[in-house]
Design an enzyme around this catalytic site. Structure first.
Site, short mmCIF file in Angstrom:
data_model
loop_
_atom_site.label_atom_id
_atom_site.label_comp_id
_atom_site.label_asym_id
_atom_site.label_seq_id
_atom_site.Cartn_x
_atom_site.Cartn_y
_atom_site.Cartn_z
N ALA A 12 -21.17 -21.86 50.06
CA ALA A 12 -20.74 -23.05 50.79
C ALA A 12 -21.74 -23.49 51.84
O ALA A 12 -21.73 -24.64 52.27
CB ALA A 12 -19.38 -22.80 51.43
N SER A 14 -25.31 -22.09 51.79
CA SER A 14 -26.69 -21.92 51.33
C SER A 14 -26.72 -21.53 49.86
O SER A 14 -25.70 -21.13 49.29
CB SER A 14 -27.42 -20.87 52.17
N GLY A 15 -27.90 -21.65 49.28
CA GLY A 15 -28.10 -21.23 47.90
C GLY A 15 -29.38 -20.44 47.79
O GLY A 15 -30.25 -20.52 48.65
N ARG A 16 -29.49 -19.64 46.73
CA ARG A 16 -30.72 -18.88 46.53
C ARG A 16 -30.92 -18.58 45.05
O ARG A 16 -29.97 -18.58 44.26
CB ARG A 16 -30.72 -17.59 47.33
N ASP A 238 -17.95 -17.47 41.97
CA ASP A 238 -18.75 -16.44 42.62
C ASP A 238 -17.99 -15.14 42.84
O ASP A 238 -18.56 -14.05 42.74
CB ASP A 238 -19.38 -16.94 43.93
N THR A 239 -16.69 -15.23 43.11
CA THR A 239 -15.91 -14.00 43.28
C THR A 239 -15.80 -13.24 41.96
O THR A 239 -15.81 -12.02 41.94
CB THR A 239 -14.51 -14.31 43.82
N THR A 260 -18.05 -15.60 53.18
CA THR A 260 -17.31 -16.63 53.91
C THR A 260 -15.81 -16.39 53.76
O THR A 260 -15.04 -16.54 54.70
CB THR A 260 -17.68 -18.03 53.38
#
Length: 482
Positions: A12, A14-16, A238-239, A260
């Site tokens: 929510a 950042s991204g990588r 993502d979870t 988060t």
């Protein structure tokens, strides 16, 4: 030259891009690219900047090419519940509103007029949260019916980004299960429910499982980034990816994906959709290989992240009376944790799952108000505010495990924490103390690892999930806190 796999992990904030390969039987990770995910205001709503996200995805792919480390497979995972609607020309016909936006206020009551909460939970097994997709779609239907009339395709955020990369449209199962529109028992869209809600059934596509190939990069994307590869579905929620990466020691372990949000629960082979489960607000989210993540969604590190953002670069008033002073601070998570440790004698607890903490103007002031409203001591320093948050989170974890045990009839013997939050040793200590259970912290990159595991199982690096989990246990440092 090793085979490279790339997890594009979008959170929510950042991204990588995490690149991986197998070396001497161990999983090797390398962060190639990182970027901010900043919301924008559109039509008085908080929205995701999807074009910026897409451009950053391409940017990370270019970095891989420049490094001479071209992935054979790419998988994208993101947060849950949010979506876009496409028109007949495959163009977005509404702004991609973020789940914390307040447009869903009151939509739960409108849905309850159509289907009772008891019946809805018995069908979908998803806990009631005001930002669930079902309530977002009802808000869109209520406030912008013209957008719903134009809508031909429903795609969740990772589905849409996959479409931009490949030109192929699919709905992935694990993320779709978070919408409150997928039947937990049939594991398909609940068409009858969708019709009851007055939503167009034709915009939902057949659900695809993690491990499904979406397609190659389009010619235009290949030209932009300099290579081609396969885009594959991980658990795009993502979870769902994070739970895959938990190297649990036995079947009596509780999983905690700490970021988060704190997602605390276990893996079940079948959903639990009883009325007792609904009243305890546990959720049954679909997972890899049709495993169900039976869990409690807890506010998590959002409160700490909000406090840090609030403190950094702003004036903050501390103290009482003549001792009050304004201080300009630049503070990191480690310093916040240490401040809480130094205020360990302070004791006040708030309900971290209260909606008042979803998006307050000031998290610090909201915590103070919550303490005042319940007749407890009001925190007056950063350390006391933080200690209140740590106490509240660890107590919530303990309460959730107790309720989980009652619902499943199992006694749990350990807590396995993955994700960025596993680095917070003070929170780990508080959690071990509150629950009376040993805590195993790590790996940090849980979500990216779960994403990569699906890719590697598909490619034959591992024969099954257990073999992949054993490799994680042998590849990363797992800390034990008693």
């Amino acid at each position: 030259m090793p085979t490279y796999y790339l997890a594009i992990d979008l959170g929510a904030s950042s991204g990588r891009h995490i690149l991986s390969h197998i070396e001497d039987g161990k999983i090797v990770l390398e962060e190639m690219y990182r970027f901010d995910n900043i919301q924008i205001r559109k039509n008085d709503c908080d929205c995701w900047n999807l074009e910026e996200l897409y451009l950053n995805i391409l940017g990370g792919l270019k970095v891989c090419a420049e490094a001479g480390k071209i992935p054979s497979y790419i998988g994208i995972d993101t947060w849950a519940v949010d979506y876009v609607l496409l028109d007949e020309s495959d163009q977005i016909c509404c702004h991609p509103v973020a789940y914390r936006d307040k447009r869903t206020n009151g939509m739960d009551e409108k849905v309850s007029e159509i289907i009772s909460p008891k019946e809805l939970y018995a069908k979908t097994g998803i806990q009631k949260q005001i930002f669930n997709t079902i309530y977002q779609l009802m808000a869109q239907k209520e406030y912008h019916p013209e957008e719903m009339l134009r809508a031909k395709i429903f795609l969740m955020i990772p589905d849409y980004l996959n479409f931009r990369l490949t030109g192929k449209m699919v709905n992935e199962y694990t993320n779709a299960s978070s919408t409150n529109l997928v039947n937990a028992h049939t594991k398909m869209w609940d068409v009858k429910l969708i019709e009851q809600l007055g939503l167009p059934t034709g915009m939902f596509k057949t659900l695809k499982m993690p491990g499904t190939i979406v397609g190659d990069l389009t010619e235009s994307v290949q030209k932009s980034v300099g290579f081609n590869c396969k885009v594959i579905l991980p658990a795009t929620h993502d979870t769902g990816s994070a739970f895959l990466a938990v190297p649990a020691r036995d079947d009596n372990a509780v999983y905690l994906s700490s970021g988060t949000w704190s997602l605390l629960g276990v893996e079940n082979k079948e959903p639990i959709t009883t009325e007792e489960s609904r009243l305890q607000n546990f959720t049954n989210e679909g997972g890899y290989d049709y495993r169900f993540r039976y869990l409690k969604n807890i506010m998590g590190l959002w409160m700490i992240q909000s406090i840090r953002r609030e403190l950094n670069g702003v004036d903050y008033v501390e103290g009482k009376g003549a001792a009050r002073q304004r201080t300009k601070v630049q503070i990191g998570f480690g310093e916040l944790s240490e401040a809480a440790r130094n205020a360990s004698d302070f004791y006040s607890i708030v309900d971290v799952n209260d909606d008042r903490f979803l998006s307050p103007n000031s998290m610090i002031e909201e915590i103070k108000k919550a303490c005042a409203d319940t007749g407890q001591p009001i925190p007056n320093s950063v350390g006391e505010v933080m200690q209140c948050v740590y106490l509240s989170l660890s107590k919530c974890y303990a309460d959730a495990i107790e309720k989980l045990s009652g619902l499943t009839g199992k006694i749990y013997t350990s807590i396995n924490i993955v994700g960025g939050g596993c680095q917070d040793m003070y929170l780990n200590e508080m959690t071990a103390k509150a629950t009376g259970l040993p805590v195993y912290a790590g790996p940090i990159e849980g979500t990216a690892l779960g994403n990569l595991m699906v890719q590697m199982i598909y490619a034959g690096e591992f024969q099954n999930l257990q073999e992949a989990r054993n490799a994680i246990k042998n590849s990363f440092d797992i800390k034990e806190i008693q």
